[in-house]
Design a protein around this motif. Structure first.
Motif, PDB file in Angstrom:
ATOM      1  N   ALA A   1       0.832  -1.209   0.000  1.00 51.00           N
ATOM      2  CA  ALA A   1       0.000   0.000   0.000  1.00 51.00           C
ATOM      3  C   ALA A   1       0.864   1.256   0.000  1.00 51.00           C
ATOM      4  O   ALA A   1       0.575   2.226  -0.704  1.00 51.00           O
ATOM      5  CB  ALA A   1      -0.923  -0.001   1.215  1.00 51.00           C
ATOM      6  N   ARG A   2       1.943   1.233   0.773  1.00 48.41           N
ATOM      7  CA  ARG A   2       2.853   2.380   0.815  1.00 48.41           C
ATOM      8  C   ARG A   2       3.524   2.576  -0.546  1.00 48.41           C
ATOM      9  O   ARG A   2       3.684   3.703  -1.007  1.00 48.41           O
ATOM     10  CB  ARG A   2       3.908   2.141   1.899  1.00 48.41           C
ATOM     11  N   GLN A   3       3.890   1.488  -1.204  1.00 50.58           N
ATOM     12  CA  GLN A   3       4.513   1.563  -2.535  1.00 50.58           C
ATOM     13  C   GLN A   3       3.537   2.186  -3.534  1.00 50.58           C
ATOM     14  O   GLN A   3       3.919   3.045  -4.322  1.00 50.58           O
ATOM     15  CB  GLN A   3       4.908   0.153  -2.992  1.00 50.58           C
TER      16      GLN A   3
ATOM     17  N   GLY B   1      13.112   0.543  -7.615  1.00 46.23           N
ATOM     18  CA  GLY B   1      14.264   0.442  -6.736  1.00 46.23           C
ATOM     19  C   GLY B   1      14.145   1.196  -5.423  1.00 46.23           C
ATOM     20  O   GLY B   1      15.135   1.365  -4.727  1.00 46.23           O
ATOM     21  N   VAL B   2      12.947   1.652  -5.046  1.00 46.45           N
ATOM     22  CA  VAL B   2      12.768   2.340  -3.777  1.00 46.45           C
ATOM     23  C   VAL B   2      12.325   1.318  -2.732  1.00 46.45           C
ATOM     24  O   VAL B   2      11.409   0.533  -2.975  1.00 46.45           O
ATOM     25  CB  VAL B   2      11.709   3.464  -3.903  1.00 46.45           C
TER      26      VAL B   2
ATOM     27  N   SER C   1      11.441   0.596   4.146  1.00 44.54           N
ATOM     28  CA  SER C   1      12.399   1.334   4.964  1.00 44.54           C
ATOM     29  C   SER C   1      11.666   2.232   5.954  1.00 44.54           C
ATOM     30  O   SER C   1      10.573   2.722   5.693  1.00 44.54           O
ATOM     31  CB  SER C   1      13.279   2.193   4.049  1.00 44.54           C
ATOM     32  N   SER C   2      12.295   2.470   7.102  1.00 47.54           N
ATOM     33  CA  SER C   2      11.690   3.375   8.086  1.00 47.54           C
ATOM     34  C   SER C   2      11.630   4.803   7.547  1.00 47.54           C
ATOM     35  O   SER C   2      10.792   5.594   7.970  1.00 47.54           O
ATOM     36  CB  SER C   2      12.478   3.341   9.391  1.00 47.54           C
ATOM     37  N   PHE C   3      12.480   5.135   6.591  1.00 46.56           N
ATOM     38  CA  PHE C   3      12.466   6.477   6.009  1.00 46.56           C
ATOM     39  C   PHE C   3      11.229   6.716   5.155  1.00 46.56           C
ATOM     40  O   PHE C   3      10.866   7.854   4.888  1.00 46.56           O
ATOM     41  CB  PHE C   3      13.716   6.719   5.157  1.00 46.56           C
ATOM     42  N   ALA C   4      10.582   5.661   4.688  1.00 48.27           N
ATOM     43  CA  ALA C   4       9.406   5.813   3.828  1.00 48.27           C
ATOM     44  C   ALA C   4       8.154   6.147   4.613  1.00 48.27           C
ATOM     45  O   ALA C   4       7.091   6.346   4.041  1.00 48.27           O
ATOM     46  CB  ALA C   4       9.174   4.534   3.022  1.00 48.27           C
TER      47      ALA C   4
ATOM     48  N   PHE D   1      14.202  12.101   1.208  1.00 43.62           N
ATOM     49  CA  PHE D   1      15.547  11.518   1.199  1.00 43.62           C
ATOM     50  C   PHE D   1      15.590  10.333   0.229  1.00 43.62           C
ATOM     51  O   PHE D   1      16.534  10.207  -0.570  1.00 43.62           O
ATOM     52  CB  PHE D   1      15.934  11.094   2.615  1.00 43.62           C
ATOM     53  N   LEU D   2      14.569   9.476   0.268  1.00 46.23           N
ATOM     54  CA  LEU D   2      14.529   8.334  -0.649  1.00 46.23           C
ATOM     55  C   LEU D   2      14.353   8.788  -2.098  1.00 46.23           C
ATOM     56  O   LEU D   2      14.814   8.109  -3.017  1.00 46.23           O
ATOM     57  CB  LEU D   2      13.390   7.381  -0.265  1.00 46.23           C
TER      58      LEU D   2
END
Length: 201
Positions: free
Chosen positions: A48-50, A59-60, A64-67, A75-76
């Motif tokens: 869902a986040r993607q 390639g993301v 990751s906790s940054f997302a 940053f990503l």
């Protein structure tokens, strides 16, 4: 003995809907027991986040906790360096400490329960007062650092809205505003002493 109408009703209800799943654990009432594993739940959340934040980007790492927040997603996206992200994280941490110690509700609606927003109960100790004063002084010091920069009020507002308020719409900010954000985060990075080698950035 059942009547003809009763037999017809039983026959009709047994054919209604889709057939029952076989070999599935059920509660006594007949409902299926959901035994989702943590991995299955995590994979659904990451998918869902993607879809929501990184559609069309290859390639993301959406896991990751940054997302999970706007500054990390920038940053990503490659718009911010690791030094700038680290400075933004520390700025947000200092601001959260200020709000929690002074009893002021955190300003971002997404970060709190609207039905339990209140200050602290008024029970103050000397230690809490000292910590609140130190957090207030630290917050004013960081705001002063941002306000002294060229376009200071704009820099301060942009840094605050991205790092503390976590406004997703700012992920696609125009280049001049992104320059203000980068200027503020770079200055915070050096002021907070997060890196000793200035040439590394």
């Amino acid at each position: 003995m059942t009547s003809k109408a009763e037999r017809f009703r039983i026959k009709r209800s047994s054919r209604a809907g889709r057939p029952r799943k076989a070999d599935v654990a059920r509660y006594p009432g007949g409902q299926i027991k959901h035994g989702e594993t943590e991995r299955e739940v995590r994979s659904v959340a990451i998918a869902a986040r993607q879809r929501q934040h990184f559609s069309g980007m290859k390639g993301v790492d959406a896991g990751s906790s940054f997302a999970g927040y706007t500054l990390g997603r920038m940053f990503l996206d490659g718009k911010l360096t690791a030094h700038e992200r680290e400075a933004g994280d520390e700025y947000a941490r200092q601001m959260a400490r200020y709000y929690s110690l002074t009893g002021i509700p955190f300003p971002s609606v997404r970060a709190q329960s609207l039905f339990s927003v209140k200050g602290f109960e008024g029970e103050t100790t000397a230690e809490r007062t000292r910590a609140a004063r130190a957090a207030t002084n630290r917050m004013m010091e960081l705001e002063g650092v941002l306000l002294k920069l060229p376009d200071g009020p704009r820099v301060k507002t942009t840094v605050f809205n991205v790092c503390v308020m976590d406004y997703e719409v700012l992920r696609t900010m125009p280049e001049p505003q992104l320059a203000w954000l980068k200027r503020g985060l770079t200055e915070l990075h050096w002021h907070l002493g997060l890196s000793r080698e200035k040439a590394a950035v």
